[in-house]
Design a protein around this motif. Sequence first.
Motif, PDB file in Angstrom:
ATOM      1  N   GLY A  71      82.095  20.205 -25.259  1.00 40.76           N
ATOM      2  CA  GLY A  71      83.512  20.146 -25.609  1.00 40.76           C
ATOM      3  C   GLY A  71      84.129  18.843 -25.153  1.00 40.76           C
ATOM      4  N   GLU A  72      83.786  18.419 -23.937  1.00 41.41           N
ATOM      5  CA  GLU A  72      84.278  17.140 -23.430  1.00 41.41           C
ATOM      6  C   GLU A  72      83.679  15.976 -24.221  1.00 41.41           C
ATOM      7  OE1 GLU A  72      83.774  16.798 -19.210  1.00 41.41           O
ATOM      8  OE2 GLU A  72      84.879  18.651 -18.826  1.00 41.41           O
ATOM      9  N   THR A  74      82.861  15.985 -27.448  1.00 41.66           N
ATOM     10  CA  THR A  74      83.592  15.856 -28.712  1.00 41.66           C
ATOM     11  C   THR A  74      85.022  15.387 -28.475  1.00 41.66           C
ATOM     12  OG1 THR A  74      84.054  18.229 -28.713  1.00 41.66           O
ATOM     13  CG2 THR A  74      82.192  17.496 -30.022  1.00 41.66           C
ATOM     14  N   HIS A  75      85.623  15.788 -27.349  1.00 39.09           N
ATOM     15  CA  HIS A  75      86.973  15.296 -27.012  1.00 39.09           C
ATOM     16  C   HIS A  75      86.950  13.790 -26.794  1.00 39.09           C
ATOM     17  CE1 HIS A  75      90.434  14.414 -24.375  1.00 39.09           C
ATOM     18  NE2 HIS A  75      91.045  15.232 -25.213  1.00 39.09           N
ATOM     19  N   ALA A  76      85.880  13.293 -26.175  1.00 42.43           N
ATOM     20  CA  ALA A  76      85.756  11.855 -25.952  1.00 42.43           C
ATOM     21  C   ALA A  76      85.656  11.113 -27.278  1.00 42.43           C
ATOM     22  CB  ALA A  76      84.534  11.558 -25.084  1.00 42.43           C
ATOM     23  N   PHE A  78      86.798  12.389 -30.453  1.00 40.83           N
ATOM     24  CA  PHE A  78      87.997  12.609 -31.252  1.00 40.83           C
ATOM     25  C   PHE A  78      89.279  12.173 -30.566  1.00 40.83           C
ATOM     26  CE2 PHE A  78      85.605  15.926 -33.692  1.00 40.83           C
ATOM     27  CZ  PHE A  78      85.836  15.390 -34.942  1.00 40.83           C
ATOM     28  N   GLY A  79      89.317  12.262 -29.257  1.00 38.25           N
ATOM     29  CA  GLY A  79      90.553  11.981 -28.533  1.00 38.25           C
ATOM     30  C   GLY A  79      91.441  13.215 -28.491  1.00 38.25           C
ATOM     31  N   GLU A  80      92.640  13.042 -28.011  1.00 37.71           N
ATOM     32  CA  GLU A  80      93.600  14.143 -27.894  1.00 37.71           C
ATOM     33  C   GLU A  80      94.059  14.583 -29.283  1.00 37.71           C
ATOM     34  OE1 GLU A  80      95.595  16.960 -25.910  1.00 37.71           O
ATOM     35  OE2 GLU A  80      94.413  15.434 -24.896  1.00 37.71           O
ATOM     36  N   MET A  81      94.203  15.883 -29.488  1.00 44.65           N
ATOM     37  CA  MET A  81      94.691  16.393 -30.775  1.00 44.65           C
ATOM     38  C   MET A  81      96.177  16.088 -30.921  1.00 44.65           C
ATOM     39  SD  MET A  81      92.977  20.079 -31.589  1.00 44.65           S
ATOM     40  CE  MET A  81      93.277  20.891 -30.042  1.00 44.65           C
ATOM     41  N   LYS A  86      97.119  20.845 -32.947  1.00 49.18           N
ATOM     42  CA  LYS A  86      97.272  21.833 -31.875  1.00 49.18           C
ATOM     43  C   LYS A  86      97.940  23.096 -32.403  1.00 49.18           C
ATOM     44  CE  LYS A  86      97.633  18.635 -27.991  1.00 49.18           C
ATOM     45  NZ  LYS A  86      98.541  18.077 -26.962  1.00 49.18           N
TER      46      LYS A  86
END
Length: 115
Positions: A71-72, A74-76, A78-81, A86
């Motif tokens: 999850g982290e 993919t967050h790295a 994509f960045g913040e939604m 959201k």
Amino acid sequence: IFRETLSKREVQVITGLGKYFQQIDKNRNGFLSQAALKEALKVFHLEMPEGDFESLWLILDDSKSDKVDYGEFTHAIFGEMNEYRKAFVRKVSLLDFSKTGSVPMVDVRKCNCAK
């Protein structure tokens, strides 16, 4: 995120990686080993020199636990939604009655009227 817009191929690779991570996570703990991440990148033709992979691993495994939360990862990428995404996720999560992280079509049909 490196750019504001992603090409169709980039989106397919990123979403494909997410699905692949879920498939290889047999015990459903949400973590990848170094070997599993390396194999996943190879499957999606994202191979890199060993030194670059080691640098990437050091960044991703900042807790030095020899595993990476996908999850982290993919967050790295994509960045913040943004707020629209959201809000959409919050709406969709209401359909997950069993709290499994996925919604069967049967549950979607119960909540959706296409008339």
